[in-house]
Scaffold this active site. Structure first.
Site, short mmCIF file in Angstrom:
data_model
loop_
_atom_site.label_atom_id
_atom_site.label_comp_id
_atom_site.label_asym_id
_atom_site.label_seq_id
_atom_site.Cartn_x
_atom_site.Cartn_y
_atom_site.Cartn_z
N ASP A 161 -5.81 1.09 -10.52
CA ASP A 161 -5.07 -0.71 -10.13
C ASP A 161 -3.51 -0.57 -11.76
OD1 ASP A 161 -4.57 -3.14 -10.33
OD2 ASP A 161 -5.77 -4.35 -12.01
N ASN A 217 -6.24 -8.09 -0.01
CA ASN A 217 -5.28 -7.51 0.12
C ASN A 217 -3.94 -8.43 0.67
OD1 ASN A 217 -6.16 -4.03 -1.88
ND2 ASN A 217 -5.90 -6.74 -3.02
#
Length: 238
Positions: A28, A76
């Protein structure tokens, strides 16, 4: 030292000092890394991909047998259209360019996730090609979670499951050969699982790091493995 879970996805509790052989990472912070440098977000993803390759090589020397990275989730797709398009182009290009190199280094590549629309058929072909080329390698396995969601994996497995045991259910997961991670690392300071390996991480140790993923160094990796080794895993026991 032999690993108590070497032959399967579950096993006896590990003791203090046991090395993490199976590591999963939530990579991340690529977008924030690029933003802080005034770069387009895709530049952050490119830097993040470079870090994956560097830490994969470190993993070999640090005794890790399987490394799983979260590259693109089922959620996503809701991101900006240009970012998603850039990511898809990057994935395809890097798979084509880097697979021969990783193959030469003894890396076995496995992709977990849904291989259907909206993933382009051409990209699916490259994924399958990379897996086929590297299928006999044994130095380390790199699992890439692409178009992946933990809930989606469980739902997909349940569609074909007719058994009664956890072992039978595991056979219907995207990669039944994947060991349950000993350690899950998340970078960027966030502290959540984000729908990652929900079945496999039932008894994994979690470690949250403040570095954005492109800044996650070998030293940070070593520190993470050392912290894991200092913990005692009980798997529900005492």
């Amino acid at each position: 030292m032999s690993h108590p879970r070497e032959e399967g996805g579950s096993g006896a509790p590990s003791q203090d000092g046991v090395q993490a052989r199976y590591v999963a990472i939530i990579t991340d912070g690529n977008g924030r890394w690029a933003q802080r440098r005034g770069l387009p977000v895709v530049a952050g993803h490119e830097a993040g991909a470079d870090t994956v390759k560097a830490r994969l090589r470190d993993a070999v020397t640090l005794g890790v047998r399987e490394l799983t990275v979260y590259s693109f989730s089922t959620e996503n797709w809701s991101r900006d259209e240009d970012e998603v398009a850039g990511l898809m182009e990057m994935f395809g290009r890097r798979i084509e360019l880097e697979t021969p190199e990783l193959h030469a280094e003894g890396v076995r590549m496995r992709f977990i996730g849904r291989r259907c629309d909206p993933v382009a058929p051409e990209l699916v072909k490259r994924i399958e090609w990379a897996e086929d080329v590297t299928k006999d390698n044994r130095r380390i396995t790199l699992f890439v979670a692409f178009n992946y969601g933990g809930r989606a994996e469980i739902v997909d497995a349940a569609r074909t499951f007719t058994g009664t045991t956890e072992a039978e259910f595991r056979a219907h997961l995207y990669a039944p050969d994947m060991h349950d991670p000993d350690l899950v690392i998340r970078t960027s300071g966030e502290q959540r699982t984000s729908n990652y390996l929900l079945w496999q991480t039932a008894y994994s140790e979690f470690l949250f790091r403040d570095e954005l993923w492109p800044d996650f160094s070998r030293a940070a990796f070593e520190q993470s493995l050392e912290e894991f080794a200092a913990r005692r895993r009980r798997f529900g026991g005492r």
